[in-house]
Design an enzyme around this catalytic site. Structure first.
Site, PDB file in Angstrom:
ATOM      1  N   GLU A 273      57.562 -39.516 -13.345  1.00 17.85           N
ATOM      2  CA  GLU A 273      58.380 -38.872 -12.320  1.00 17.85           C
ATOM      3  C   GLU A 273      59.861 -39.245 -12.487  1.00 17.85           C
ATOM      4  O   GLU A 273      60.743 -38.414 -12.261  1.00 17.85           O
ATOM      5  CB  GLU A 273      57.900 -39.256 -10.915  1.00 17.85           C
ATOM      6  CG  GLU A 273      56.512 -38.760 -10.562  1.00 17.85           C
ATOM      7  CD  GLU A 273      56.464 -37.275 -10.215  1.00 17.85           C
ATOM      8  OE1 GLU A 273      57.389 -36.530 -10.566  1.00 17.85           O
ATOM      9  OE2 GLU A 273      55.490 -36.858  -9.580  1.00 17.85           O
TER      10      GLU A 273
ATOM     11  N   GLU B 192      55.167 -30.041  -6.042  1.00 21.07           N
ATOM     12  CA  GLU B 192      55.437 -29.864  -7.469  1.00 21.07           C
ATOM     13  C   GLU B 192      55.291 -28.401  -7.892  1.00 21.07           C
ATOM     14  O   GLU B 192      56.011 -27.930  -8.774  1.00 21.07           O
ATOM     15  CB  GLU B 192      54.472 -30.729  -8.291  1.00 21.07           C
ATOM     16  CG  GLU B 192      54.777 -32.209  -8.266  1.00 21.07           C
ATOM     17  CD  GLU B 192      55.946 -32.576  -9.162  1.00 21.07           C
ATOM     18  OE1 GLU B 192      56.259 -31.809 -10.098  1.00 21.07           O
ATOM     19  OE2 GLU B 192      56.565 -33.638  -8.925  1.00 21.07           O
TER      20      GLU B 192
ATOM     21  N   TRP C 248      62.686 -26.724   0.860  1.00 19.40           N
ATOM     22  CA  TRP C 248      63.156 -25.481   0.232  1.00 19.40           C
ATOM     23  C   TRP C 248      62.020 -24.785  -0.522  1.00 19.40           C
ATOM     24  O   TRP C 248      61.079 -25.436  -0.972  1.00 19.40           O
ATOM     25  CB  TRP C 248      64.325 -25.756  -0.719  1.00 19.40           C
ATOM     26  CG  TRP C 248      64.039 -26.687  -1.865  1.00 19.40           C
ATOM     27  CD1 TRP C 248      64.283 -28.029  -1.914  1.00 19.40           C
ATOM     28  CD2 TRP C 248      63.456 -26.348  -3.139  1.00 19.40           C
ATOM     29  NE1 TRP C 248      63.877 -28.554  -3.126  1.00 19.40           N
ATOM     30  CE2 TRP C 248      63.365 -27.540  -3.900  1.00 19.40           C
ATOM     31  CE3 TRP C 248      62.998 -25.160  -3.708  1.00 19.40           C
ATOM     32  CZ2 TRP C 248      62.849 -27.575  -5.199  1.00 19.40           C
ATOM     33  CZ3 TRP C 248      62.471 -25.196  -4.993  1.00 19.40           C
ATOM     34  CH2 TRP C 248      62.402 -26.388  -5.729  1.00 19.40           C
TER      35      TRP C 248
ATOM     36  N   ASP D 166      63.345 -33.891  -5.794  1.00 18.22           N
ATOM     37  CA  ASP D 166      61.902 -34.016  -5.536  1.00 18.22           C
ATOM     38  C   ASP D 166      61.275 -35.061  -6.447  1.00 18.22           C
ATOM     39  O   ASP D 166      60.472 -35.902  -6.018  1.00 18.22           O
ATOM     40  CB  ASP D 166      61.202 -32.676  -5.781  1.00 18.22           C
ATOM     41  CG  ASP D 166      61.391 -31.680  -4.649  1.00 18.22           C
ATOM     42  OD1 ASP D 166      62.006 -32.034  -3.634  1.00 18.22           O
ATOM     43  OD2 ASP D 166      60.914 -30.535  -4.796  1.00 18.22           O
ATOM     44  N   GLU D 167      61.635 -35.001  -7.724  1.00 13.42           N
ATOM     45  CA  GLU D 167      61.036 -35.913  -8.700  1.00 13.42           C
ATOM     46  C   GLU D 167      61.384 -37.370  -8.376  1.00 13.42           C
ATOM     47  O   GLU D 167      60.544 -38.264  -8.530  1.00 13.42           O
ATOM     48  CB  GLU D 167      61.509 -35.573 -10.121  1.00 13.42           C
ATOM     49  CG  GLU D 167      61.224 -34.141 -10.567  1.00 13.42           C
ATOM     50  CD  GLU D 167      59.747 -33.840 -10.780  1.00 13.42           C
ATOM     51  OE1 GLU D 167      58.894 -34.678 -10.414  1.00 13.42           O
ATOM     52  OE2 GLU D 167      59.441 -32.765 -11.317  1.00 13.42           O
TER      53      GLU D 167
ATOM     54  N   HIS E  67      58.342 -26.141  -8.347  1.00 14.86           N
ATOM     55  CA  HIS E  67      59.255 -26.316  -9.483  1.00 14.86           C
ATOM     56  C   HIS E  67      59.011 -25.270 -10.570  1.00 14.86           C
ATOM     57  O   HIS E  67      59.937 -24.629 -11.058  1.00 14.86           O
ATOM     58  CB  HIS E  67      59.105 -27.720 -10.074  1.00 14.86           C
ATOM     59  CG  HIS E  67      59.372 -28.808  -9.086  1.00 14.86           C
ATOM     60  ND1 HIS E  67      59.049 -30.126  -9.325  1.00 14.86           N
ATOM     61  CD2 HIS E  67      59.921 -28.781  -7.851  1.00 14.86           C
ATOM     62  CE1 HIS E  67      59.394 -30.858  -8.280  1.00 14.86           C
ATOM     63  NE2 HIS E  67      59.913 -30.062  -7.368  1.00 14.86           N
TER      64      HIS E  67
ATOM     65  N   GLU F 100      56.300 -28.007 -16.120  1.00 14.42           N
ATOM     66  CA  GLU F 100      56.071 -27.873 -14.677  1.00 14.42           C
ATOM     67  C   GLU F 100      54.946 -26.884 -14.384  1.00 14.42           C
ATOM     68  O   GLU F 100      54.171 -27.061 -13.434  1.00 14.42           O
ATOM     69  CB  GLU F 100      57.352 -27.416 -13.977  1.00 14.42           C
ATOM     70  CG  GLU F 100      58.513 -28.413 -14.038  1.00 14.42           C
ATOM     71  CD  GLU F 100      58.340 -29.610 -13.114  1.00 14.42           C
ATOM     72  OE1 GLU F 100      57.338 -29.651 -12.369  1.00 14.42           O
ATOM     73  OE2 GLU F 100      59.183 -30.508 -13.136  1.00 14.42           O
TER      74      GLU F 100
ATOM     75  N   THR G 250      61.165 -37.182 -15.451  1.00 10.29           N
ATOM     76  CA  THR G 250      61.448 -35.786 -15.113  1.00 10.29           C
ATOM     77  C   THR G 250      62.694 -35.682 -14.239  1.00 10.29           C
ATOM     78  O   THR G 250      63.441 -34.702 -14.328  1.00 10.29           O
ATOM     79  CB  THR G 250      60.250 -35.116 -14.410  1.00 10.29           C
ATOM     80  OG1 THR G 250      59.791 -35.943 -13.341  1.00 10.29           O
ATOM     81  CG2 THR G 250      59.110 -34.889 -15.381  1.00 10.29           C
TER      82      THR G 250
ATOM     83  N   HIS H 104      59.204 -38.517  -5.525  1.00  6.57           N
ATOM     84  CA  HIS H 104      57.847 -38.765  -6.008  1.00  6.57           C
ATOM     85  C   HIS H 104      57.785 -40.061  -6.829  1.00  6.57           C
ATOM     86  O   HIS H 104      56.795 -40.802  -6.752  1.00  6.57           O
ATOM     87  CB  HIS H 104      57.363 -37.578  -6.838  1.00  6.57           C
ATOM     88  CG  HIS H 104      57.306 -36.300  -6.059  1.00  6.57           C
ATOM     89  ND1 HIS H 104      57.241 -35.054  -6.650  1.00  6.57           N
ATOM     90  CD2 HIS H 104      57.301 -36.069  -4.719  1.00  6.57           C
ATOM     91  CE1 HIS H 104      57.210 -34.127  -5.706  1.00  6.57           C
ATOM     92  NE2 HIS H 104      57.247 -34.709  -4.537  1.00  6.57           N
TER      93      HIS H 104
END
Length: 329
Positions: free
Chosen positions: A164, A111, A33, A196-197, A114, A76, A167, A200
């Site tokens: 990570e 990243e 996305w 996503d975090e 974000h 971010e 977050t 990661h």
């Protein structure tokens, strides 16, 4: 062989698998996305109406929530600091563009979305003073950070594994609060960032897991070192315009704790999750020093939990320049 050379040798050994790490933990650019997928489309004839709807729904969100969302956004947005830091880690060769530098660049690419997404949302919401937000972001990048890892990859991967996951917790809680207040759009975008975090986190914790297999004693000592000195949040140097370095971080943290976005208990919980994930109690072939480090780590969460119970938050919320009360109607 020196510790530094052993670290470099281990990183070179793991580098053979970097392509598989990229495939497993990162998503290709054309499949992931992008911020514009989640915000009002400026090319659409309905753009103004969509923005008005976004702003109307945003009015329901409380003051501390906006403080936390701004702090998360600024954190971010300070991505240039994080990329330059990881590029300096032992074994990451940006000049030669080795496997690890590819990882850092592609992790950075993910990243970077974000901050773009959250910044645009804040801008459209009309709830915050964007210039003050931008000044704080500028300061945070200028000030950099000192997380106590040096160029040691073992310590750095402990830090990123922890951070990570932290977050993830923060963005996921913000998503839930936004949902509770009826802001489904904001809830969705924060949920996607949280996803996503978590990916990661799985990546960096796997790097640590692989190091434990080939250099268990030194990895254990690095883990102990990072837990002893405590994980410094990347926004630790947060400040508002006209203020000294780090003066805004504690108050931002208080707001996050008050609304349950990220608390002292979460810090302890993440520590325990890492101990369990890496199966610290089962790791064999340790030196005497590393065995002592393991004993320290196994007892640490319960000790930290008792300390967190004594934490007392101030009753009054600090009024930030980022979020002027007149804008929160």
């Amino acid at each position: 062989m020196s510790i530094k050379n052993i670290r470099l040798e281990v990183m070179q050994f793991l580098e053979k698998n970097v392509d598989s790490f990229v495939d497993q933990f990162l998503i290709p650019v054309d499949k992931i996305w992008q911020p514009s997928d989640l915000l009002p489309n400026s090319e659409s004839e309905n753009f103004i109406e969509d923005v008005k709807e976004l702003r109307e729904i945003a009015k329901e969100l409380p003051y501390d929530f906006w403080v936390v969302l701004v702090g998360d956004t600024i954190t971010e947005e300070a991505l240039p600091t994080y990329e330059s830091w990881l590029m300096e880690v032992e074994g990451v060769d940006n000049e030669g563009r080795n496997g690890w530098s590819r990882w850092v660049r592609e992790w950075t690419g993910e990243e970077n979305r974000h901050g773009d997404l959250l910044n645009k949302y804040l801008y459209l919401s009309g709830r915050v003073n964007m210039r003050e937000v931008e000044v704080t972001t500028h300061h945070l990048i200028n000030d950099g950070f000192d997380i106590g890892t040096g160029k040691d990859p073992y310590k750095n991967f402990v830090y990123t594994s922890f951070q990570e996951l932290a977050t993830y917790v923060s963005h996921n809680r913000v998503s839930q609060i936004a949902k509770d207040f009826g802001d489904k759009k904001l809830s969705k975008l924060c949920k996607l960032i949280a996803g996503d975090e978590m990916r990661h986190h799985h990546a960096y914790s796997e790097f640590v897991n692989q190091i434990f297999k080939v250099d268990p004693s030194e990895m254990m000592l690095a883990f102990q070192y990072m837990m002893k000195q405590k994980i410094t949040m990347p926004a630790h140097f947060l400040r508002e315009s006209g203020q000294k370095i780090s003066t805004a971080f504690e108050e931002f943290s208080n707001s996050a704790q008050k609304i349950g976005v990220y608390t002292a208990n979460d810090y302890v919980d993440i520590m325990q999750k890492l101990i369990d994930k890496w199966e610290i109690s089962k790791i064999a072939n340790l030196t005497d020093e590393a065995e002592k480090a393991r004993d320290y780590l196994m007892k640490l969460p319960s000790r930290m939990a008792k300390i967190s119970e004594r934490l007392v938050l101030p009753e009054e919320t600090k009024i930030f320049k980022w979020v002027e009360p007149a804008l929160i109607r």
